[in-house]
Structures are given as structure tokens and as C-alpha cells.
Design a protein around this motif. Sequence first.
Motif, PDB file in Angstrom:
ATOM      1  N   ASP A   1      64.583  64.884  26.241  1.00 26.70           N
ATOM      2  CA  ASP A   1      65.055  64.804  27.620  1.00 26.70           C
ATOM      3  C   ASP A   1      66.570  64.708  27.636  1.00 26.70           C
ATOM      4  O   ASP A   1      67.157  63.869  26.963  1.00 26.70           O
ATOM      5  CB  ASP A   1      64.472  63.577  28.331  1.00 26.70           C
ATOM      6  N   SER A   2      67.180  65.543  28.426  1.00 24.14           N
ATOM      7  CA  SER A   2      68.635  65.471  28.527  1.00 24.14           C
ATOM      8  C   SER A   2      69.001  64.347  29.496  1.00 24.14           C
ATOM      9  O   SER A   2      68.281  64.062  30.444  1.00 24.14           O
ATOM     10  CB  SER A   2      69.200  66.802  29.011  1.00 24.14           C
ATOM     11  N   PHE A   3      70.100  63.713  29.242  1.00 21.43           N
ATOM     12  CA  PHE A   3      70.576  62.634  30.096  1.00 21.43           C
ATOM     13  C   PHE A   3      71.739  63.167  30.914  1.00 21.43           C
ATOM     14  O   PHE A   3      72.753  63.588  30.362  1.00 21.43           O
ATOM     15  CB  PHE A   3      71.017  61.437  29.257  1.00 21.43           C
ATOM     16  N   ASP A   4      71.561  63.147  32.218  1.00 17.52           N
ATOM     17  CA  ASP A   4      72.588  63.658  33.112  1.00 17.52           C
ATOM     18  C   ASP A   4      73.386  62.472  33.643  1.00 17.52           C
ATOM     19  O   ASP A   4      72.945  61.767  34.551  1.00 17.52           O
ATOM     20  CB  ASP A   4      71.930  64.434  34.247  1.00 17.52           C
ATOM     21  N   ALA A   5      74.535  62.247  33.055  1.00 15.82           N
ATOM     22  CA  ALA A   5      75.360  61.097  33.428  1.00 15.82           C
ATOM     23  C   ALA A   5      75.848  61.196  34.864  1.00 15.82           C
ATOM     24  O   ALA A   5      75.922  60.196  35.578  1.00 15.82           O
ATOM     25  CB  ALA A   5      76.541  60.961  32.478  1.00 15.82           C
ATOM     26  N   ALA A   6      76.166  62.390  35.285  1.00 20.68           N
ATOM     27  CA  ALA A   6      76.669  62.561  36.653  1.00 20.68           C
ATOM     28  C   ALA A   6      75.583  62.199  37.666  1.00 20.68           C
ATOM     29  O   ALA A   6      75.853  61.508  38.655  1.00 20.68           O
ATOM     30  CB  ALA A   6      77.141  63.992  36.862  1.00 20.68           C
ATOM     31  N   GLN A   7      74.358  62.630  37.416  1.00 21.62           N
ATOM     32  CA  GLN A   7      73.255  62.305  38.333  1.00 21.62           C
ATOM     33  C   GLN A   7      72.977  60.808  38.334  1.00 21.62           C
ATOM     34  O   GLN A   7      72.721  60.221  39.379  1.00 21.62           O
ATOM     35  CB  GLN A   7      71.993  63.085  37.943  1.00 21.62           C
ATOM     36  N   ALA A   8      73.045  60.184  37.170  1.00 23.66           N
ATOM     37  CA  ALA A   8      72.827  58.738  37.095  1.00 23.66           C
ATOM     38  C   ALA A   8      73.907  57.992  37.864  1.00 23.66           C
ATOM     39  O   ALA A   8      73.623  56.998  38.550  1.00 23.66           O
ATOM     40  CB  ALA A   8      72.805  58.290  35.640  1.00 23.66           C
ATOM     41  N   ARG A   9      75.131  58.470  37.772  1.00 19.99           N
ATOM     42  CA  ARG A   9      76.235  57.829  38.499  1.00 19.99           C
ATOM     43  C   ARG A   9      76.058  57.992  40.006  1.00 19.99           C
ATOM     44  O   ARG A   9      76.282  57.053  40.771  1.00 19.99           O
ATOM     45  CB  ARG A   9      77.564  58.438  38.047  1.00 19.99           C
ATOM     46  N   ILE A  10      75.618  59.157  40.423  1.00 21.43           N
ATOM     47  CA  ILE A  10      75.374  59.401  41.850  1.00 21.43           C
ATOM     48  C   ILE A  10      74.266  58.492  42.363  1.00 21.43           C
ATOM     49  O   ILE A  10      74.393  57.877  43.429  1.00 21.43           O
ATOM     50  CB  ILE A  10      75.027  60.892  42.092  1.00 21.43           C
ATOM     51  N   GLU A  11      73.180  58.368  41.605  1.00 25.61           N
ATOM     52  CA  GLU A  11      72.084  57.490  42.018  1.00 25.61           C
ATOM     53  C   GLU A  11      72.527  56.042  42.080  1.00 25.61           C
ATOM     54  O   GLU A  11      72.144  55.304  42.999  1.00 25.61           O
ATOM     55  CB  GLU A  11      70.907  57.655  41.058  1.00 25.61           C
ATOM     56  N   ALA A  12      73.341  55.610  41.124  1.00 27.67           N
ATOM     57  CA  ALA A  12      73.842  54.236  41.142  1.00 27.67           C
ATOM     58  C   ALA A  12      74.728  54.005  42.365  1.00 27.67           C
ATOM     59  O   ALA A  12      74.627  52.965  43.035  1.00 27.67           O
ATOM     60  CB  ALA A  12      74.616  53.939  39.861  1.00 27.67           C
ATOM     61  N   ASN A  13      75.585  54.974  42.674  1.00 26.57           N
ATOM     62  CA  ASN A  13      76.447  54.847  43.855  1.00 26.57           C
ATOM     63  C   ASN A  13      75.631  54.831  45.136  1.00 26.57           C
ATOM     64  O   ASN A  13      75.976  54.101  46.085  1.00 26.57           O
ATOM     65  CB  ASN A  13      77.469  55.978  43.896  1.00 26.57           C
ATOM     66  N   GLU A  14      74.555  55.612  45.175  1.00 26.30           N
ATOM     67  CA  GLU A  14      73.693  55.600  46.361  1.00 26.30           C
ATOM     68  C   GLU A  14      73.005  54.243  46.528  1.00 26.30           C
ATOM     69  O   GLU A  14      72.882  53.746  47.647  1.00 26.30           O
ATOM     70  CB  GLU A  14      72.653  56.716  46.260  1.00 26.30           C
ATOM     71  N   ARG A  15      72.570  53.652  45.427  1.00 21.46           N
ATOM     72  CA  ARG A  15      71.948  52.319  45.514  1.00 21.46           C
ATOM     73  C   ARG A  15      72.947  51.275  45.975  1.00 21.46           C
ATOM     74  O   ARG A  15      72.625  50.404  46.789  1.00 21.46           O
ATOM     75  CB  ARG A  15      71.342  51.933  44.165  1.00 21.46           C
ATOM     76  N   VAL A  16      74.169  51.354  45.458  1.00 26.13           N
ATOM     77  CA  VAL A  16      75.217  50.411  45.869  1.00 26.13           C
ATOM     78  C   VAL A  16      75.531  50.591  47.350  1.00 26.13           C
ATOM     79  O   VAL A  16      75.665  49.613  48.101  1.00 26.13           O
ATOM     80  CB  VAL A  16      76.489  50.592  45.010  1.00 26.13           C
ATOM     81  N   ALA A  17      75.635  51.837  47.795  1.00 23.84           N
ATOM     82  CA  ALA A  17      75.924  52.103  49.205  1.00 23.84           C
ATOM     83  C   ALA A  17      74.800  51.572  50.093  1.00 23.84           C
ATOM     84  O   ALA A  17      75.058  51.000  51.161  1.00 23.84           O
ATOM     85  CB  ALA A  17      76.127  53.598  49.431  1.00 23.84           C
ATOM     86  N   GLU A  18      73.553  51.754  49.659  1.00 24.35           N
ATOM     87  CA  GLU A  18      72.416  51.243  50.433  1.00 24.35           C
ATOM     88  C   GLU A  18      72.459  49.720  50.538  1.00 24.35           C
ATOM     89  O   GLU A  18      72.231  49.154  51.605  1.00 24.35           O
ATOM     90  CB  GLU A  18      71.100  51.699  49.796  1.00 24.35           C
TER      91      GLU A  18
END
Length: 81
Positions: free
Chosen positions: A15-32
Motif C-alpha cells: 500500500d502506498s502512503f499518500d502523505a498529502a492526503q493524510a495531511r489534508i484529512e488531518a487538517n479537515e479533522r482539526v477544522a471540524e
Amino acid sequence: MTTRKLPGGSRFLYDSFDAAQARIEANERVAEERWVALDYRLGQIDAVLERLEKRIWLGVYGVAAFLLAQGAEALLQAAMR
């Protein structure tokens, strides 16, 4: 019921790890979480403003009652003379 083990090793090898997607998801959780906190604080501010409004109206009615009582007393004093 037995689990079948895949040959190979760690899933991270495949499985490839997409750091950019993980960062976006983390930012979305923080924003929520920030929106939830903001909504909570706005609810508290709204409750404080409602209590303040009740106190102000109580003061206004108190002053009006005092003035009406003073006017009634002045009328009674004038009628007694």
C-alpha cells in the motif's frame, strides 16, 4: 474458521502512503473540531446575552415601577391637600 495469511510481509510494502492526503484529512479533522468548539462558545455567548437582556429588562421595569409609584404618591398628596 481460520484466517488465511497473505504471503509477503507488511501491508506497507504494497500500500502506498499518500502523505498529502493524510495531511489534508488531518487538517479537515482539526477544522471540524474548531467549528465544534466555535459553535459551543457561540452557544455560551448567546446564553450570557440572554441572561443580560433579562437583567436589563428587569431594571427597566423596576425604574418604570418606581416612577409610577412616585407619580401615584404625588397624585395622592395633591388630592389630600
